[in-house]
Design an enzyme around this catalytic site. Structure first.
Site, PDB file in Angstrom:
ATOM      1  N   HIS A   1       0.602  -7.728  -0.023  1.00  0.00           N
ATOM      2  CA  HIS A   1      -0.781  -8.611  -0.026  1.00  0.00           C
ATOM      3  C   HIS A   1      -1.376  -8.582  -1.229  1.00  0.00           C
ATOM      4  CE1 HIS A   1      -1.754  -4.552   1.101  1.00  0.00           C
ATOM      5  NE2 HIS A   1      -2.860  -4.621   0.437  1.00  0.00           N
TER       6      HIS A   1
ATOM      7  N   ASP B   1       0.829  -1.121   0.008  1.00  0.00           N
ATOM      8  CA  ASP B   1       0.279   0.206   0.011  1.00  0.00           C
ATOM      9  C   ASP B   1       0.906   1.228   0.032  1.00  0.00           C
ATOM     10  OD1 ASP B   1      -2.263  -1.405  -0.117  1.00  0.00           O
ATOM     11  OD2 ASP B   1      -2.643  -1.134   2.230  1.00  0.00           O
TER      12      ASP B   1
ATOM     13  N   ARG C   1     -18.596  -9.098  -2.671  1.00  0.00           N
ATOM     14  CA  ARG C   1     -18.007  -8.894  -1.502  1.00  0.00           C
ATOM     15  C   ARG C   1     -17.668  -7.280  -1.229  1.00  0.00           C
ATOM     16  NH1 ARG C   1     -12.318  -7.313  -0.444  1.00  0.00           N
ATOM     17  NH2 ARG C   1     -11.131  -8.974   0.640  1.00  0.00           N
TER      18      ARG C   1
END
Ligand SMILES: O=C(O)CCC(=O)C(=O)O
Ligand SMILES: [Fe+2]
Length: 234
Positions: free
Chosen positions: A203, A147, A213
């Site tokens: 990730h 990130d 979702r």
């Protein structure tokens, strides 16, 4: 769980009492209730129903107003003007703010920093993912990433899940890609996953196989220059 910090933070200005010295990750079901997550999910559903990507990943950023529409984005606030008040209420924004604050407090507590030294930063957004194939690069949510590298200003990332793995959707688990083994987080309404945003927490998200979702990415910077305000109605 504590892990050594990557060097990603060294190339940025350091802020005492906030910049990670202790890195790691945590998951909690005790900060946000399932009921609160369901209320937040309804806000996300309502907002995202006004737009939506042609591909499998749509986002709504209540701060900037960015909403996926087809292959592009529109500004929800510009597009809907005063009509926005028929879509979201003051209570919706108050709940969003409260949830954001509680997550911020938990992160500060776990990492031993001061919540007042953390600034909400952008992008902070709702996501809706399904198994529709990608139509643009924006739909490709499954790539491994860091990130802090992707978004620059992030120091702490949190994810509040709004739907349940294996009940509302299949696939779509969150995976920390560690050198020795991968660690998976199963989304569940009300579950908060949080971690320092550097390469220590590489990730990805598995492709969603069926169902829908919903999640919110809520991000924090230690740099006040990257701070953003909570969204305001009108
Ligand atoms: O929705 C998730 O589980 C992760 C999303 C993510 O990695 C991100 O927004 O940077
Ligand atoms: Fe991410």
């Amino acid at each position: 769980m504590e892990i050594p910090c990557s060097e990603d933070y060294d190339s940025h200005k350091r802020f005492a009492g906030c910049t990670p010295r202790k890195c790691g990750r945590g998951v909690t079901d005790a900060v946000i209730t399932r009921e609160e997550a369901e209320r937040i999910r309804r806000i996300a559903e309502r907002g995202l129903s006004l737009g939506g990507s042609d591909g499998g990943a749509s986002i709504l950023d209540l701060h900037s107003g960015a909403l996926s529409l087809g292959k592009h984005f529109v500004n929800l606030y510009r597009y809907f003007g005063d009509k926005i008040q028929d879509i979201f209420t003051e209570e919706d924004f108050a709940l969003y703010r409260d949830v954001r604050q509680r997550i911020q407090q938990r992160i500060a507590q776990v990492f031993g920093i001061s919540p007042s030294a953390m600034y909400l930063t952008k992008p902070t957004f709702f996501s809706r993912m399904n198994s529709t194939g990608a139509k643009t690069a924006h739909d490709e949510y499954w790539h491994p990433h860091v990130d802090k590298v992707t978004y620059g200003s992030f120091d702490y990332t949190s994810l509040l899940y709004l739907s349940d793995y294996s009940k509302d959707f299949g696939g779509g688990r969150f995976v920390f890609m560690d050198a020795d083994s991968n660690k998976t987080v199963e989304p569940r309404a009300g579950r908060v996953s949080f971690f320092t945003s550097g390469s220590e927490n590489l990730h990805r998200v598995e492709k969603v196989q069926w169902g829908t979702r919903f999640a919110v990415t809520i991000s924090f910077s230690c740099d006040p220059a990257h701070g953003i305000a909570d969204p305001l109605l009108g």
